[in-house]
Design a protein around this motif. Structure first.
Motif, mmCIF file in Angstrom:
data_model
loop_
_atom_site.group_PDB
_atom_site.id
_atom_site.type_symbol
_atom_site.label_atom_id
_atom_site.label_comp_id
_atom_site.label_asym_id
_atom_site.label_seq_id
_atom_site.Cartn_x
_atom_site.Cartn_y
_atom_site.Cartn_z
ATOM 1 N N LEU A 213 0.831 -1.204 0.000
ATOM 2 C CA LEU A 213 0.000 0.000 0.000
ATOM 3 C C LEU A 213 0.865 1.254 0.000
ATOM 4 C CD1 LEU A 213 -2.635 1.643 0.438
ATOM 5 C CD2 LEU A 213 -2.375 1.175 2.881
ATOM 6 N N ALA A 214 1.859 1.294 0.894
ATOM 7 C CA ALA A 214 2.730 2.462 0.997
ATOM 8 C C ALA A 214 3.501 2.675 -0.304
ATOM 9 C CB ALA A 214 3.690 2.306 2.169
ATOM 10 N N ALA A 215 4.012 1.599 -0.890
ATOM 11 C CA ALA A 215 4.799 1.716 -2.128
ATOM 12 C C ALA A 215 3.933 2.196 -3.289
ATOM 13 C CB ALA A 215 5.429 0.369 -2.457
ATOM 14 N N MET A 216 2.696 1.702 -3.372
ATOM 15 C CA MET A 216 1.812 2.121 -4.457
ATOM 16 C C MET A 216 1.433 3.588 -4.311
ATOM 17 S SD MET A 216 0.218 1.388 -7.273
ATOM 18 C CE MET A 216 0.014 -0.403 -7.434
ATOM 19 N N ARG A 217 1.076 3.985 -3.098
ATOM 20 C CA ARG A 217 0.690 5.383 -2.890
ATOM 21 C C ARG A 217 1.862 6.316 -3.118
ATOM 22 N NH1 ARG A 217 -3.532 5.298 2.270
ATOM 23 N NH2 ARG A 217 -5.311 4.484 1.083
ATOM 24 N N MET A 218 3.051 5.909 -2.690
ATOM 25 C CA MET A 218 4.236 6.728 -2.924
ATOM 26 C C MET A 218 4.484 6.871 -4.419
ATOM 27 S SD MET A 218 7.665 6.803 -3.807
ATOM 28 C CE MET A 218 8.295 5.141 -3.621
ATOM 29 N N HIS A 219 4.350 5.770 -5.154
ATOM 30 C CA HIS A 219 4.564 5.800 -6.603
ATOM 31 C C HIS A 219 3.578 6.742 -7.290
ATOM 32 C CE1 HIS A 219 4.682 4.756 -10.782
ATOM 33 N NE2 HIS A 219 3.560 4.049 -10.723
ATOM 34 N N LEU A 220 2.313 6.641 -6.952
ATOM 35 C CA LEU A 220 1.315 7.458 -7.635
ATOM 36 C C LEU A 220 1.407 8.922 -7.223
ATOM 37 C CD1 LEU A 220 -1.653 4.932 -7.687
ATOM 38 C CD2 LEU A 220 -0.204 5.652 -9.596
ATOM 39 N N HIS A 221 1.798 9.178 -5.974
ATOM 40 C CA HIS A 221 2.032 10.568 -5.574
ATOM 41 C C HIS A 221 3.232 11.137 -6.329
ATOM 42 C CE1 HIS A 221 2.384 14.200 -3.202
ATOM 43 N NE2 HIS A 221 3.650 13.906 -2.962
ATOM 44 N N ALA A 222 4.308 10.355 -6.416
ATOM 45 C CA ALA A 222 5.488 10.816 -7.159
ATOM 46 C C ALA A 222 5.148 11.029 -8.630
ATOM 47 C CB ALA A 222 6.623 9.810 -7.011
ATOM 48 N N SER A 223 4.312 10.160 -9.178
ATOM 49 C CA SER A 223 3.888 10.318 -10.572
ATOM 50 C C SER A 223 3.116 11.613 -10.752
ATOM 51 C CB SER A 223 3.017 9.134 -10.994
ATOM 52 O OG SER A 223 3.754 7.938 -11.009
ATOM 53 N N GLN A 224 2.258 11.932 -9.782
ATOM 54 C CA GLN A 224 1.500 13.181 -9.858
ATOM 55 C C GLN A 224 2.437 14.381 -9.831
ATOM 56 O OE1 GLN A 224 -1.718 13.648 -7.031
ATOM 57 N NE2 GLN A 224 -1.575 15.870 -7.092
ATOM 58 N N VAL A 225 3.425 14.335 -8.961
ATOM 59 C CA VAL A 225 4.376 15.444 -8.873
ATOM 60 C C VAL A 225 5.128 15.591 -10.201
ATOM 61 C CG1 VAL A 225 6.491 16.243 -7.762
ATOM 62 C CG2 VAL A 225 4.624 15.294 -6.375
ATOM 63 N N ARG A 226 5.599 14.476 -10.753
ATOM 64 C CA ARG A 226 6.331 14.536 -12.025
ATOM 65 C C ARG A 226 5.438 15.027 -13.160
ATOM 66 N NH1 ARG A 226 8.650 9.552 -10.031
ATOM 67 N NH2 ARG A 226 6.979 8.371 -11.025
ATOM 68 N N TRP A 227 4.214 14.557 -13.174
ATOM 69 C CA TRP A 227 3.311 14.778 -14.293
ATOM 70 C C TRP A 227 2.627 16.137 -14.235
ATOM 71 C CZ3 TRP A 227 -1.972 11.922 -14.930
ATOM 72 C CH2 TRP A 227 -2.434 12.057 -16.239
ATOM 73 N N VAL A 228 2.083 16.458 -13.063
ATOM 74 C CA VAL A 228 1.262 17.654 -12.929
ATOM 75 C C VAL A 228 2.043 18.845 -12.383
ATOM 76 C CG1 VAL A 228 -0.847 18.603 -11.916
ATOM 77 C CG2 VAL A 228 -0.753 16.184 -12.561
ATOM 78 N N GLU A 229 2.996 18.583 -11.480
ATOM 79 C CA GLU A 229 3.686 19.676 -10.809
ATOM 80 C C GLU A 229 4.997 20.072 -11.484
ATOM 81 O OE1 GLU A 229 2.416 21.192 -8.241
ATOM 82 O OE2 GLU A 229 0.714 19.857 -7.929
ATOM 83 N N SER A 230 5.441 19.293 -12.469
ATOM 84 C CA SER A 230 6.758 19.546 -13.062
ATOM 85 C C SER A 230 6.751 20.775 -13.965
ATOM 86 C CB SER A 230 7.205 18.336 -13.871
ATOM 87 O OG SER A 230 6.316 18.124 -14.963
ATOM 88 N N ASN A 231 7.947 21.265 -14.264
ATOM 89 C CA ASN A 231 8.155 22.350 -15.233
ATOM 90 C C ASN A 231 7.410 23.632 -14.855
ATOM 91 O OD1 ASN A 231 9.731 20.639 -16.893
ATOM 92 N ND2 ASN A 231 7.858 19.782 -17.760
ATOM 93 N N ARG A 232 7.419 23.948 -13.562
ATOM 94 C CA ARG A 232 6.707 25.148 -13.132
ATOM 95 C C ARG A 232 7.280 26.425 -13.762
ATOM 96 N NH1 ARG A 232 4.833 25.120 -6.800
ATOM 97 N NH2 ARG A 232 3.118 23.655 -7.038
ATOM 98 N N GLN A 233 8.567 26.390 -14.123
ATOM 99 C CA GLN A 233 9.160 27.601 -14.670
ATOM 100 C C GLN A 233 8.489 28.040 -15.959
ATOM 101 O OE1 GLN A 233 10.652 24.689 -14.416
ATOM 102 N NE2 GLN A 233 11.754 24.124 -16.265
ATOM 103 N N GLU A 234 7.847 27.111 -16.660
ATOM 104 C CA GLU A 234 7.160 27.473 -17.896
ATOM 105 C C GLU A 234 5.998 28.417 -17.623
ATOM 106 O OE1 GLU A 234 5.985 24.309 -20.437
ATOM 107 O OE2 GLU A 234 7.621 23.020 -19.807
ATOM 108 N N TRP A 235 5.419 28.344 -16.439
ATOM 109 C CA TRP A 235 4.172 29.040 -16.172
ATOM 110 C C TRP A 235 4.379 30.320 -15.358
ATOM 111 C CZ3 TRP A 235 0.686 26.042 -18.682
ATOM 112 C CH2 TRP A 235 1.039 24.715 -18.878
ATOM 113 N N SER A 236 5.582 30.532 -14.887
ATOM 114 C CA SER A 236 5.799 31.655 -13.962
ATOM 115 C C SER A 236 5.983 32.976 -14.697
ATOM 116 C CB SER A 236 7.031 31.366 -13.103
ATOM 117 O OG SER A 236 8.152 31.159 -13.911
#
Length: 236
Positions: A213-236
């Motif tokens: 459970l912990a490994a799956m949730r960590m993976h999907l949270h990390a995926s969200q950060v990479r996918w949705v939160e990445s490349n913030r400099q493009e938007w600033s």
């Protein structure tokens, strides 16, 4: 200048935000060729999260109303007569999608850990081997990523859970998710995902439901950060 966002319909939040930004463009607040305010300012003034603003800007980019320039910000690029009056649905919110996957697949992997077989473990190992080979060869490992998650869902013996996992995973192909994926995927991010998959497999090999459970949730949270939160400099 920007009014607090009012949720007056049941459309996805990014559609509502995109419509408000488009209205401001139509009213002359942001002329063609001008740069939109930074993402953090838009989020604060609209009273929404930065990921929601980012999703709205992606939707506007897909329809051709704005252009996201790497490291330079977001610029108005569509003449008013060419811009639609309402943002079309372009798939589920990527942020909400990853939250839903974490909730669902966390439960799925715990159920799977109680039904582990050597055959199932061998299939998961093959999927990760194929994923690793694709990364090394600079090919997209997405199909093997999908296979890994569906194999785990299949281990539960519950066809409804398997279908839900498949449907949520395949939302990655929606217009808004695909646009974000193009910006965020690289050999580095795929190698990170591979290591996370290996941690999930290790927990399943130990038949440790809580670690799985912990490994799956960590993976999907990390995926969200990479996918949705990445490349913030493009938007600033």
């Amino acid at each position: 200048m920007l009014e607090q966002l009012k949720q007056i319909d049941n459309r996805r939040l990014y559609q509502q935000i995109a419509d408000q930004i488009r209205t401001l463009i139509r009213e002359g607040n942001f002329p063609m060729g001008s740069r939109l305010p930074p993402e953090r300012d838009l989020a604060q003034q609209l009273g929404v999260s930065r990921p929601s603003v980012r999703e709205a800007l992606i939707a506007l980019e897909v329809e051709g109303s704005v252009e996201v320039r790497m490291g330079a910000g977001v610029y108005v690029c569509a003449p008013l007569e060419q811009a639609p009056h309402a943002t079309a649905a372009m798939g589920e919110s990527p942020t909400e999608l990853m939250q839903a996957r974490a909730a669902l697949e966390g439960t799925v992997v715990m159920l799977a850990s109680a039904r582990v077989t050597e055959e199932a473990l061998a299939a998961l190992q093959r999927a990760l081997k194929d994923m690793r080979s694709a990364i090394v060869q600079n090919r997209s490992p997405l199909a093997h990523d999908r296979e890994f998650h569906l194999l785990i869902a299949g281990m539960t013996g519950n066809s409804v859970l398997e279908r839900l996992v498949r449907e949520l995973f395949d939302e990655r192909h929606s217009p808004i998710s695909s646009q974000l994926r193009v910006r965020s995927e690289s050999s580095q991010t795929w190698n990170e995902a591979l290591r996370e998959h290996e941690a999930i497999l290790g927990a399943l090999q130990r038949r440790d439901a809580l670690d799985a459970l912990a490994a799956m949730r960590m993976h999907l949270h990390a995926s969200q950060v990479r996918w949705v939160e990445s490349n913030r400099q493009e938007w600033s």
